[in-house]
Design a protein around this motif. Structure first.
Motif, PDB file in Angstrom:
ATOM      1  N   LEU A 159      24.587 -27.712  19.474  1.00 37.73           N
ATOM      2  CA  LEU A 159      24.076 -28.186  18.178  1.00 37.73           C
ATOM      3  C   LEU A 159      22.849 -27.388  17.726  1.00 37.73           C
ATOM      4  CD1 LEU A 159      24.336 -32.086  18.368  1.00 37.73           C
ATOM      5  CD2 LEU A 159      25.887 -30.487  17.278  1.00 37.73           C
ATOM      6  N   GLN A 160      21.977 -27.062  18.679  1.00 37.31           N
ATOM      7  CA  GLN A 160      20.763 -26.313  18.324  1.00 37.31           C
ATOM      8  C   GLN A 160      21.115 -24.894  17.871  1.00 37.31           C
ATOM      9  OE1 GLN A 160      18.839 -27.656  22.166  1.00 37.31           O
ATOM     10  NE2 GLN A 160      17.000 -27.363  20.944  1.00 37.31           N
ATOM     11  N   ASP A 161      22.055 -24.258  18.590  1.00 36.68           N
ATOM     12  CA  ASP A 161      22.427 -22.879  18.253  1.00 36.68           C
ATOM     13  C   ASP A 161      23.187 -22.791  16.937  1.00 36.68           C
ATOM     14  OD1 ASP A 161      21.401 -22.108  20.672  1.00 36.68           O
ATOM     15  OD2 ASP A 161      23.337 -21.924  21.668  1.00 36.68           O
ATOM     16  N   GLU A 162      24.177 -23.678  16.800  1.00 38.18           N
ATOM     17  CA  GLU A 162      25.132 -23.516  15.701  1.00 38.18           C
ATOM     18  C   GLU A 162      24.742 -24.261  14.436  1.00 38.18           C
ATOM     19  OE1 GLU A 162      27.248 -21.244  16.199  1.00 38.18           O
ATOM     20  OE2 GLU A 162      26.755 -21.133  18.341  1.00 38.18           O
ATOM     21  N   PHE A 163      24.068 -25.386  14.585  1.00 41.10           N
ATOM     22  CA  PHE A 163      23.779 -26.198  13.401  1.00 41.10           C
ATOM     23  C   PHE A 163      22.276 -26.428  13.212  1.00 41.10           C
ATOM     24  CE2 PHE A 163      28.094 -27.312  14.819  1.00 41.10           C
ATOM     25  CZ  PHE A 163      28.797 -26.941  13.683  1.00 41.10           C
ATOM     26  N   GLY A 195      37.952 -33.093  18.395  1.00 45.46           N
ATOM     27  CA  GLY A 195      36.751 -33.179  17.548  1.00 45.46           C
ATOM     28  C   GLY A 195      35.776 -32.036  17.839  1.00 45.46           C
ATOM     29  N   ILE A 196      35.557 -31.759  19.131  1.00 41.74           N
ATOM     30  CA  ILE A 196      34.631 -30.666  19.480  1.00 41.74           C
ATOM     31  C   ILE A 196      35.227 -29.319  19.066  1.00 41.74           C
ATOM     32  CG2 ILE A 196      33.374 -29.528  21.373  1.00 41.74           C
ATOM     33  CD1 ILE A 196      33.493 -32.238  22.862  1.00 41.74           C
ATOM     34  N   ALA A 197      36.543 -29.179  19.249  1.00 38.91           N
ATOM     35  CA  ALA A 197      37.193 -27.926  18.843  1.00 38.91           C
ATOM     36  C   ALA A 197      37.033 -27.709  17.337  1.00 38.91           C
ATOM     37  CB  ALA A 197      38.672 -27.952  19.231  1.00 38.91           C
ATOM     38  N   LEU A 198      37.113 -28.800  16.561  1.00 40.36           N
ATOM     39  CA  LEU A 198      36.923 -28.681  15.108  1.00 40.36           C
ATOM     40  C   LEU A 198      35.493 -28.246  14.784  1.00 40.36           C
ATOM     41  CD1 LEU A 198      38.893 -31.750  13.708  1.00 40.36           C
ATOM     42  CD2 LEU A 198      39.350 -29.333  13.265  1.00 40.36           C
ATOM     43  N   LEU A 199      34.534 -28.801  15.520  1.00 43.51           N
ATOM     44  CA  LEU A 199      33.133 -28.402  15.317  1.00 43.51           C
ATOM     45  C   LEU A 199      32.941 -26.918  15.633  1.00 43.51           C
ATOM     46  CD1 LEU A 199      30.964 -31.315  16.754  1.00 43.51           C
ATOM     47  CD2 LEU A 199      31.130 -30.569  14.390  1.00 43.51           C
ATOM     48  N   VAL A 200      33.621 -26.458  16.678  1.00 45.05           N
ATOM     49  CA  VAL A 200      33.540 -25.036  17.034  1.00 45.05           C
ATOM     50  C   VAL A 200      34.123 -24.194  15.897  1.00 45.05           C
ATOM     51  CG1 VAL A 200      34.431 -23.275  18.632  1.00 45.05           C
ATOM     52  CG2 VAL A 200      33.536 -25.426  19.527  1.00 45.05           C
ATOM     53  N   TYR A 201      35.214 -24.690  15.312  1.00 50.35           N
ATOM     54  CA  TYR A 201      35.831 -23.970  14.186  1.00 50.35           C
ATOM     55  C   TYR A 201      34.856 -23.908  13.000  1.00 50.35           C
ATOM     56  CZ  TYR A 201      38.967 -22.927  10.316  1.00 50.35           C
ATOM     57  OH  TYR A 201      39.531 -22.364   9.191  1.00 50.35           O
ATOM     58  N   VAL A 202      34.221 -25.051  12.724  1.00 51.70           N
ATOM     59  CA  VAL A 202      33.247 -25.106  11.617  1.00 51.70           C
ATOM     60  C   VAL A 202      32.091 -24.137  11.901  1.00 51.70           C
ATOM     61  CG1 VAL A 202      31.566 -26.601  10.431  1.00 51.70           C
ATOM     62  CG2 VAL A 202      33.847 -27.463  10.956  1.00 51.70           C
ATOM     63  N   ALA A 203      31.626 -24.125  13.135  1.00 55.53           N
ATOM     64  CA  ALA A 203      30.514 -23.236  13.511  1.00 55.53           C
ATOM     65  C   ALA A 203      30.929 -21.777  13.367  1.00 55.53           C
ATOM     66  CB  ALA A 203      30.101 -23.523  14.945  1.00 55.53           C
ATOM     67  N   TYR A 204      32.181 -21.496  13.722  1.00 54.62           N
ATOM     68  CA  TYR A 204      32.683 -20.128  13.603  1.00 54.62           C
ATOM     69  C   TYR A 204      32.710 -19.700  12.131  1.00 54.62           C
ATOM     70  CZ  TYR A 204      36.182 -16.423  13.317  1.00 54.62           C
ATOM     71  OH  TYR A 204      36.847 -15.260  13.018  1.00 54.62           O
ATOM     72  N   LYS A 255      30.957 -20.882   9.757  1.00 54.83           N
ATOM     73  CA  LYS A 255      29.555 -20.773   9.308  1.00 54.83           C
ATOM     74  C   LYS A 255      29.006 -19.395   9.681  1.00 54.83           C
ATOM     75  CE  LYS A 255      25.225 -23.367   9.939  1.00 54.83           C
ATOM     76  NZ  LYS A 255      24.486 -22.637  10.946  1.00 54.83           N
ATOM     77  N   ARG A 256      29.320 -18.977  10.901  1.00 50.79           N
ATOM     78  CA  ARG A 256      28.865 -17.651  11.368  1.00 50.79           C
ATOM     79  C   ARG A 256      29.453 -16.544  10.496  1.00 50.79           C
ATOM     80  NH1 ARG A 256      26.935 -16.454  16.377  1.00 50.79           N
ATOM     81  NH2 ARG A 256      26.002 -18.270  17.338  1.00 50.79           N
ATOM     82  N   VAL A 257      30.734 -16.697  10.155  1.00 50.32           N
ATOM     83  CA  VAL A 257      31.382 -15.685   9.318  1.00 50.32           C
ATOM     84  C   VAL A 257      30.690 -15.634   7.950  1.00 50.32           C
ATOM     85  CG1 VAL A 257      33.537 -15.072   8.137  1.00 50.32           C
ATOM     86  CG2 VAL A 257      33.594 -15.872  10.516  1.00 50.32           C
ATOM     87  N   ARG A 258      30.437 -16.814   7.385  1.00 49.95           N
ATOM     88  CA  ARG A 258      29.766 -16.900   6.074  1.00 49.95           C
ATOM     89  C   ARG A 258      28.391 -16.254   6.108  1.00 49.95           C
ATOM     90  NH1 ARG A 258      31.354 -22.156   5.807  1.00 49.95           N
ATOM     91  NH2 ARG A 258      29.254 -22.911   6.279  1.00 49.95           N
ATOM     92  N   GLU A 259      27.708 -16.457   7.234  1.00 51.21           N
ATOM     93  CA  GLU A 259      26.336 -15.932   7.346  1.00 51.21           C
ATOM     94  C   GLU A 259      26.307 -14.471   7.783  1.00 51.21           C
ATOM     95  OE1 GLU A 259      24.606 -18.686  10.073  1.00 51.21           O
ATOM     96  OE2 GLU A 259      24.385 -20.274   8.578  1.00 51.21           O
TER      97      GLU A 259
END
Lengths: 550, 55
Positions: A361-365, A532-541, A543-547
C-alpha cells in the motif's frame, strides 16, 4: 513518490526480526510431534539435509530477491517478482506473497490470542485442581465460545481483538521502532523462557512431583533412531515440509524484510545467522520441552495417543495440567514462561505478516504507515472472525491448510524457478554474493539451480497425490490409491463425505453438513481475497503505466 | 538414555548450538559497511560521518 521511508535500526535487530519471523509456535508444537511420528532420532538426518539443500538456498533466494526488488523501491512480492522478468504475469504470482500473510495472520492471531489468555489463566491459577480431562475441557469450552472461563463474555473474541490491536499498534510504529524493538525484547526472552523449560524437561525425575518417568524416557523416545524410516519417502516429505514451515519461506515476509537492505550490505551471512537461530530454537529448545515433560508425567502410551492429535493438543490441553503438578507458584511461573514463549514466538511472526501488505500500500498507493497498519488490522479482523466463530466447523484448519501449507509450497516452487531459471543463475549468484560477509560455497550454485527446485517439485507432487497411508512402494508398483490427506482428496472433501455417509446420528449428520458448508465457504472467502489482491495489483500496474514508471 | 539416542542427541545439539553461535559471532565481529548503509543506529556516529566525508 512512495510514502515508504522505512529502515532497519541495526543489523542485529534485522537478524533478530528475521529469526523472530521464522520462529513460530510450530518450533515448539510441530517439530517434536513430527520427529516422534517420523523415526525419532533418525528424523533429524533428513531434516538437517533438507535444511542444507532446501532451507538455506530458499533463504538466500528470498533475501536476495527482496534486496534486488528494494533497489527499485518495491517492498512486496508482486512488484519484486515483476522486476525480475519482463513477462508481466509474475506480479500475479507475487500475489501469493501478500495473500498468504493476510490469510495466515487471520487464524494465527487467534492462536496467538490463546497464549495471551492462557498466560493470564496461569497467573490466576485457573488450572490448579483440574485433572487432565478438566484442562482439556477448559480448552474445548474456550474455543466453543459457549462458556466464559473468566466471567468476560466472549472471552476468545476479546483476546483476539486485544491481540490484533497490539499487532496493529506495533506495526504502525514502523520497522525500527516497532517490529525490530519487539524482536529485540521478544527473542532473548523467548530463549530465556525456553532454556528454563528445557532445563525442567531434562530434569524430570520419576517419583517426584507426580512424575512417573525420568526425563531420559522421553528423550529416548524422541531421539532413538529408527534407521528403517530413513528409506521412507514419507519421512523425507515430512522433513522437507517441516523445514519449509519453520523457516517461514514461501510467504513473502523474508522478501519484504530484506527489501529494506541496501545492495552493498550483506545478506548471505544475515540469512545464515537468522536461519540457524531458528534451528537452535526448534531443535535445541523445541525438542527439550513438550515431549520429555509429557512423557515424564503421562507415559509413552498416553503421549503416543496425544501426539496423533497434534502439537496444539499437547501444548494447550496437556502442559497446563503437568505444570500444575509443580505446585501453585512454580506452575504459575512455568505457565507464564510456556505461553509467554509461545506468545513471543507468535507475535514476532504475525508482525512480519503485516509488513508485505503495508509495503504494498505504501509503495503503490502512497498510503501512510499508520493507515496501512490499521487497514491490515481491519482485514485480518474481518477474515479472522470466521475462524473464531466457526472454529469447531473446520474454518481454522481450512485456512491453515490452504494458506499456511499449500500456498507456501506453490509460491516457493515458482519463485525458485523464477530465480534460478528465468532471472538466471549467474545474475542470481551475483545477487547472493554481492556484499557478502562470508564466502558462499560454490556448490550452492548447483544446489539452487537443480536440487532445490526439484525437491520443491517433489514436495508439491508428493502432497498433491499422497498415496494411501504414505505407501509409496505400493503406489509406484501401480496401485496408487490417494490418501485422504492429499491435496486432491482434500479439495474433494473426501474425508468429510465419508464421515457423512457413515453417520447415523441426526445431530452428528447436522454437524458434518454444517462443517461441509463452512469448509467450502471459507475456501470461497480465501479465493475471493486472493482475487481482490490480484485486482489491486492490476490497478497498481495500470497506475504505474499512467505515471510512466513502466 | 540408550547410547544411540544419546549420541544423536548430543551431536545434534552441540552442532546446531555451535553453528548458531559461530554465525552470530561473525555478524557481531564484522565491521559495518561505510555509510550510507542499511541501518539507522550509527547514522549520527561522528567517526563514521568523518570517514565518509559527510560532515
Amino acid at each position: 513518490m512512495s510514502a515508504n521511508k522505512e529502515s532497519w535500526g541495526s543489523r542485529v535487530g534485522l537478524i533478530l526480526a528475521m529469526a523472530g519471523n521464522a520462529v513460530g509456535l510450530g518450533n515448539f508444537l510441530r517439530f517434536p510431534v513430527q520427529a516422534v511420528q517420523n523415526g525419532g532420532g533418525a528424523f533429524i538426518i533428513p531434516y538437517l539435509v533438507c535444511f542444507l539443500v532446501m532451507g538455506i538456498p530458499l533463504l538466500w533466494i528470498e533475501w536476495s530477491m527482496g534486496r534486488f526488488g528494494g533497489k527499485f523501491g518495491h517492498h512486496s512480492t508482486p512488484f519484486i517478482l515483476d522486476t525480475m522478468d519482463k513477462r508481466r504475469f509474475w506480479k500475479y504470482i507475487g500475489v501469493f506473497g501478500v495473500w498468504t500473510n493476510i490469510a495466515v495472520a487471520a487464524y494465527y492471531c487467534y492462536l496467538e490470542s490463546w497464549t495471551l489468555s492462557y498466560m493470564m489463566h496461569s497467573i490466576l491459577g485457573s488450572f490448579n485442581g483440574l485433572d487432565q480431562n478438566g484442562v482439556a475441557e477448559f480448552f474445548n469450552h474456550y474455543v466453543d465460545l459457549d462458556t466464559s472461563t473468566t466471567g468476560i463474555p466472549y472471552e476468545p473474541i476479546v483476546f483476539f481483538v486485544i491481540c490484533l490491536l497490539l499487532n496493529t499498534w506495533i506495526l504502525s510504529k514502523g520497522l525500527a521502532a516497532g517490529v525490530e524493538r519487539v524482536a529485540k525484547i521478544g527473542m532473548p526472552l523467548l530463549i530465556l523462557f525456553g532454556a528454563f523449560l528445557a532445563y525442567k524437561g531434562f530434569t524430570v525425575t520419576a517419583g517426584e512431583q507426580g512424575a512417573i518417568n525420568d526425563s531420559s524416557v522421553g528423550l529416548n523416545f524422541l531421539w532413538t533412531p529408527n534407521y528403517d524410516q530413513l528409506w521412507s519417502p514419507s519421512v523425507w516429505l515430512a522433513a522437507a515440509g517441516q523445514i519449509f514451515f519453520t523457516l517461514s519461506v514461501g510467504m513473502g515476509t523474508v522478501h519484504c524484510y530484506a527489501s529494506y537492505v541496501r545492495s552493498k550490505d550483506d545478506i548471505a551471512l544475515n540469512a545464515m545467522s537468522a536461519g540457524w537461530m531458528n534451528e537452535f530454537v526448534e531443535v535445541v529448545l523445541g525438542g527439550a520441552i513438550i515431549i520429555p515433560i509429557s512423557i515424564g508425567y503421562l507415559g509413552i502410551d498416553r503421549v503416543t495417543e496425544l501426539v496423533q492429535l497434534g502439537g496444539l493438543g499437547l501444548g494447550f490441553k496437556t502442559l497446563p495440567y503437568l505444570f500444575a503438578q509443580w505446585g501453585p507458584a512454580l506452575s504459575a511461573i512455568a505457565g507464564v514462561m510456556w505461553f509467554g514463549l509461545l506468545f513471543f514466538a507468535g507475535i514476532t511472526s504475525s508482525l512480519a505478516m503485516g509488513t508485505p501488505w503495508m509495503g504494498f500500500l505504501q509503495d503503490e498507493f502512497n498510503w501512510r504507515r499508520k493507515s496501512a497498519a490499521w487497514s491490515f488490522g481491519l482485514i485480518v479482523f474481518l477474515l479472522g472472525m470466521p475462524t473464531v466463530l466457526f472454529f469447531n466447523y473446520g474454518v481454522f484448519d481450512e485456512y491453515d491448510y490452504w494458506a499456511g501449507t499449500v500456498s507456501l509450497v506453490v509460491f516457493a516452487l515458482l519463485e525458485s524457478i523464477l530465480f534460478a531459471w528465468v532471472f538466471g543463475m549467474d545474475k542470481g549468484w551475483r545477487e547472493i554474493t554481492s556484499g557478502a560477509d562470508i564466502k558462499v560455497p560454490g556448490i550452492y550454485k548447483f544446489i539452487i539451480k537443480y536440487v532445490t527446485p526439484l525437491l520443491l517439485l517433489w514436495v508439491f507432487v508428493g502432497s498433491l497425490v499422497t498415496p494411501k497411508g504414505g505407501d509409496w512402494g505400493a503406489a509406484l508398483s501401480g496401485n496408487w490409491v490417494l490418501d485422504d490427506s492429499s491435496i486432491i482428496k482434500k479439495l474433494m472433501n473426501s474425508s468429510l463425505k465419508q464421515q457423512l455417509a457413515a453417520a447415523t446420528d441426526p445431530a452428528q449428520i447436522a454437524q458434518l453438513e454444517d462443517t461441509l458448508f463452512f469448509v467450502n465457504a471459507s475456501r470461497i472467502l480465501l479465493a475471493a481475497v486472493f482475487v481482490g489482491i490480484a485486482l489491486l495489483v492490476y490497478v497498481a500496474y495500470k497506475k504505474r503505466v499512467r505515471e510512466g514508471k513502466i | 538414555m540408550n547410547t544411540s539416542a544419546l549420541i544423536i542427541m548430543l551431536v545434534t545439539l552441540f552442532a546446531v548450538t555451535g553453528i548458531t553461535i559461530y554465525f552470530f559471532w561473525l555478524v557481531l565481529k564484522t565491521p559495518p559497511k561505510p555509510e550510507p548503509d542499511s541501518y539507522l543506529f550509527n547514522d549520527d556516529d561522528p567517526e563514521r560521518l568523518e570517514q565518509n566525508g559527510n560532515r
